[in-house]
Structures are given as structure tokens and as C-alpha cells.
Write an enzyme that holds these catalytic residues in place. Sequence first.
Site, PDB file in Angstrom:
ATOM      1  N   SER A 100      45.770  47.129  42.413  1.00 13.01           N
ATOM      2  CA  SER A 100      45.551  48.434  43.042  1.00 13.01           C
ATOM      3  C   SER A 100      44.324  48.379  43.949  1.00 13.01           C
ATOM      4  O   SER A 100      43.501  47.472  43.850  1.00 13.01           O
ATOM      5  CB  SER A 100      45.348  49.499  41.962  1.00 13.01           C
ATOM      6  OG  SER A 100      44.064  49.358  41.387  1.00 13.01           O
TER       7      SER A 100
ATOM      8  N   ASN B 285      41.319  48.174  41.997  1.00  8.93           N
ATOM      9  CA  ASN B 285      41.045  46.891  41.340  1.00  8.93           C
ATOM     10  C   ASN B 285      40.016  46.033  42.099  1.00  8.93           C
ATOM     11  O   ASN B 285      39.452  45.103  41.533  1.00  8.93           O
ATOM     12  CB  ASN B 285      42.334  46.074  41.157  1.00  8.93           C
ATOM     13  CG  ASN B 285      43.239  46.606  40.062  1.00  8.93           C
ATOM     14  OD1 ASN B 285      44.448  46.423  40.082  1.00  8.93           O
ATOM     15  ND2 ASN B 285      42.650  47.292  39.079  1.00  8.93           N
ATOM     16  N   TRP B 286      39.747  46.388  43.378  1.00 10.14           N
ATOM     17  CA  TRP B 286      38.718  45.631  44.113  1.00 10.14           C
ATOM     18  C   TRP B 286      37.345  45.806  43.464  1.00 10.14           C
ATOM     19  O   TRP B 286      36.431  45.031  43.726  1.00 10.14           O
ATOM     20  CB  TRP B 286      38.644  46.086  45.583  1.00 10.14           C
ATOM     21  CG  TRP B 286      39.831  45.664  46.399  1.00 10.14           C
ATOM     22  CD1 TRP B 286      40.730  46.495  47.008  1.00 10.14           C
ATOM     23  CD2 TRP B 286      40.251  44.324  46.722  1.00 10.14           C
ATOM     24  NE1 TRP B 286      41.688  45.754  47.668  1.00 10.14           N
ATOM     25  CE2 TRP B 286      41.412  44.420  47.515  1.00 10.14           C
ATOM     26  CE3 TRP B 286      39.757  43.052  46.416  1.00 10.14           C
ATOM     27  CZ2 TRP B 286      42.092  43.309  47.996  1.00 10.14           C
ATOM     28  CZ3 TRP B 286      40.439  41.935  46.895  1.00 10.14           C
ATOM     29  CH2 TRP B 286      41.582  42.081  47.674  1.00 10.14           C
TER      30      TRP B 286
ATOM     31  N   ASN C 211      46.744  44.043  30.215  1.00 12.22           N
ATOM     32  CA  ASN C 211      46.425  42.605  30.157  1.00 12.22           C
ATOM     33  C   ASN C 211      45.052  42.368  29.536  1.00 12.22           C
ATOM     34  O   ASN C 211      44.882  41.466  28.705  1.00 12.22           O
ATOM     35  CB  ASN C 211      46.412  41.996  31.566  1.00 12.22           C
ATOM     36  CG  ASN C 211      47.781  41.983  32.208  1.00 12.22           C
ATOM     37  OD1 ASN C 211      48.769  42.275  31.560  1.00 12.22           O
ATOM     38  ND2 ASN C 211      47.834  41.645  33.489  1.00 12.22           N
ATOM     39  N   GLY C 212      44.093  43.197  29.962  1.00 14.00           N
ATOM     40  CA  GLY C 212      42.719  43.040  29.476  1.00 14.00           C
ATOM     41  C   GLY C 212      42.648  43.257  27.973  1.00 14.00           C
ATOM     42  O   GLY C 212      42.039  42.469  27.243  1.00 14.00           O
TER      43      GLY C 212
ATOM     44  N   ASP D  86      50.302  47.384  32.694  1.00 17.97           N
ATOM     45  CA  ASP D  86      48.955  47.654  32.197  1.00 17.97           C
ATOM     46  C   ASP D  86      48.741  47.007  30.829  1.00 17.97           C
ATOM     47  O   ASP D  86      49.685  46.830  30.063  1.00 17.97           O
ATOM     48  CB  ASP D  86      48.766  49.179  32.101  1.00 17.97           C
ATOM     49  CG  ASP D  86      47.294  49.548  31.990  1.00 17.97           C
ATOM     50  OD1 ASP D  86      46.429  48.691  32.241  1.00 17.97           O
ATOM     51  OD2 ASP D  86      47.018  50.716  31.643  1.00 17.97           O
TER      52      ASP D  86
ATOM     53  N   SER E 204      48.436  56.707  38.010  1.00 20.53           N
ATOM     54  CA  SER E 204      47.391  55.854  38.576  1.00 20.53           C
ATOM     55  C   SER E 204      47.603  55.545  40.057  1.00 20.53           C
ATOM     56  O   SER E 204      47.479  54.387  40.478  1.00 20.53           O
ATOM     57  CB  SER E 204      47.270  54.550  37.770  1.00 20.53           C
ATOM     58  OG  SER E 204      46.825  54.830  36.469  1.00 20.53           O
TER      59      SER E 204
HETATM   60  C1  FPP Z   1      46.461  45.688  34.375  1.00 19.28           C
HETATM   61  O1  FPP Z   1      45.885  45.211  33.185  1.00 19.28           O
HETATM   62  C2  FPP Z   1      46.986  44.609  35.181  1.00 19.28           C
HETATM   63  C3  FPP Z   1      46.465  44.208  36.360  1.00 19.28           C
HETATM   64  C4  FPP Z   1      45.274  44.840  36.970  1.00 19.28           C
HETATM   65  C5  FPP Z   1      47.025  43.097  37.130  1.00 19.28           C
HETATM   66  C6  FPP Z   1      48.480  42.797  36.928  1.00 19.28           C
HETATM   67  C7  FPP Z   1      48.667  41.356  37.252  1.00 19.28           C
HETATM   68  C8  FPP Z   1      49.521  40.495  36.656  1.00 19.28           C
HETATM   69  C9  FPP Z   1      50.482  40.908  35.620  1.00 19.28           C
HETATM   70  C10 FPP Z   1      49.519  39.050  36.998  1.00 19.28           C
HETATM   71  C11 FPP Z   1      49.644  38.714  38.444  1.00 19.28           C
HETATM   72  C12 FPP Z   1      50.821  39.317  39.074  1.00 19.28           C
HETATM   73  C13 FPP Z   1      51.819  38.633  39.677  1.00 19.28           C
HETATM   74  C14 FPP Z   1      52.916  39.402  40.344  1.00 19.28           C
HETATM   75  C15 FPP Z   1      51.898  37.190  39.713  1.00 19.28           C
HETATM   76  P1  FPP Z   1      44.369  45.568  32.878  1.00 19.28           P
HETATM   77  O2  FPP Z   1      43.556  44.372  33.186  1.00 19.28           O
HETATM   78  O3  FPP Z   1      43.980  46.812  33.595  1.00 19.28           O
HETATM   79  O4  FPP Z   1      44.439  45.820  31.348  1.00 19.28           O
HETATM   80  P2  FPP Z   1      43.479  46.765  30.500  1.00 19.28           P
HETATM   81  O5  FPP Z   1      43.791  48.163  30.914  1.00 19.28           O
HETATM   82  O6  FPP Z   1      43.887  46.455  29.099  1.00 19.28           O
HETATM   83  O7  FPP Z   1      42.077  46.362  30.819  1.00 19.28           O
END
Ligand code: FPP
Length: 260
Positions: free
Chosen positions: A70, A73-74, A27-28, A25, A202
Site C-alpha cells: 500500500s 507501506n512506504w 504476515n508480521g 494481512d 484500508s
Molecule cells: C500485510 O501483512 C502484508 C503486506 C504488507 C505485504 C504483502 C506481501 C506479500 C504477501 C508478499 C509479497 C507479495 C507478492 C505478490 C509476491 P503485515 O506485515 O501488515 O502483517 P501485520 O498486520 O501482522 O503486521
Amino acid sequence: MKDLPETVHPLNNNRLPRHVAIIMDGNGRWAQQRGLLRIKGHVAGVESVRTVVRLARKLGISYLTLFAFSEENWQRPSMEIRALMALLRRYLHRELPEMQENQIALRAIGNLKQLPEAVQRDLAGTIAATAGGETQMVLTLALSYGGRSEIVQAVQTLAQDILAGRLKPEEIDTALFARYLYTADMPDPDLMIRTSGEYRLSNFLLWQSAYTELYVTDTLWPDFREDDFHQALEAYRRRDRRFGLTQEQIEALEASNSRH
Ligand code: FPP
């Protein structure tokens, strides 16, 4: 020992976890903090995936399960979904030689039929190309995955087996039920890591995490590197896993195990 559910491994105390599951979790947030598009956070997150897969394999962890996408996530913007699917395809292509070289078998769990056909094709290709032969580590990607849906689909299949006369309701126990889940042939996770400071499951591996040790770090997934993984493993090593037993029972089990 006989009375314990199959999922319980009291003798695995203080060792390297056999199965590590990770909720990746943040990335965003990582991208937003840098004034970048969220997608850039996912791109950086793939580097953390590579780091963690390599280290898990090097350390001798047998199962690594990553929550990559997830069911919920869609609902994200379609551009972000497309970017994530493209990243996944690129990852599968790019990592295949290293997976083969290191005897890593790829698997996927989730409602995979919902994934775009090209992704399904690439997944099936990589799974086939890494199956068979010696396996040192099973890398499982949870994609379009939801724990409650997994349990519901297990109940549906089980109900069909009962209706068809293949199974009697009184034969159902926890071990039999677990065989209807996506994770039928995997041990339950010993350690679940969640990044970016949220104390939630989650909807990830709900059934399977009954006895799993949880480790939450504030580190955002794109910043999660070898040191962070080592810290999580060290925290796990310090945990006292008792599975509802008393300390005396655990010690007796350990003593009897060391005699055999
Ligand atoms: C959550 O961060 C992460 C995801 C929804 C996707 C995870 C995907 C990757 C790490 C890359 C692709 C995976 C592979 C196996 C190649 P978020 O976007 O919910 O972060 P936030 O809560 O800060 O918004």
C-alpha cells in the site's frame, strides 16, 4: 437492467465470483508469533500467493487482485521495504513460466512510478511477457496503491480533459469516471477477502468495492491455504446479492435472463 450502473451484475448471483480481491494481512503477526523477523512472514506469505493464484486459475476465476503493497507501506522500516521489493522481484521471475503456461496475464495498479526502477523494469517485463494471446485469468498486483490517491489522479486527468475541451462536465457519470481509474478495463470485485480478522477496507479499491461482498477470516495470510479460499467462496455463494433491488426484481431479472 438498463437503469443499473455498469458495475452492477444482479445476474451473477450465487455463482463463482468473476473478480476476487484480497487484502493479504497478518504476515508480521504470523512471524512474531513464531519469534521470527517480520520478513519471514512475508516470505511465507508468498507461498499463500502461489496457492491462491493456482487455485483461482484452476477454478476459473477471471480476475484476481492482490493488495501487495500500500501507499502507507512506504512508512515501514527501510529494511522491510527492501525485503518486500526483493520478494516481489523474485516472485515475478520465478512465476513467469507458470503464468505463461496457464495463460495468466499479469497487471499492476498503483502509483508504480514510486517503485524502485528495478522493480518497475521487472514488472513491465512480466506484464509484457504475459500479455497478448489467450488470457484465462488476469492477476493484478496492487503496488504502492491507495484508493483515495487513485480517485484523485482520476479527477486530475479528467480535469485536464475538460480544460483541453475533450470532455464536458455534464458528460461525467459513474461509468465514465470509472474509465479514469487504474481498473478501467476490469469488472468490479464481486468478493473481497481480508485475512487476520480486521474489519477494514484500508484504502483498497474504494470506488470499485461499492457492491462487493466482504469476507473476513481470522486466518493470518501465511496460513491461508486452499481450504480457506474454498470457505470464502462458499460464503460468497450463500450471500444474497441484491444491489439495492428487491428480491422480486432480482427473480424477474433471473427469469428473463434464463429465457434468453
Ligand atoms: C500485510 O501483512 C502484508 C503486506 C504488507 C505485504 C504483502 C506481501 C506479500 C504477501 C508478499 C509479497 C507479495 C507478492 C505478490 C509476491 P503485515 O506485515 O501488515 O502483517 P501485520 O498486520 O501482522 O503486521
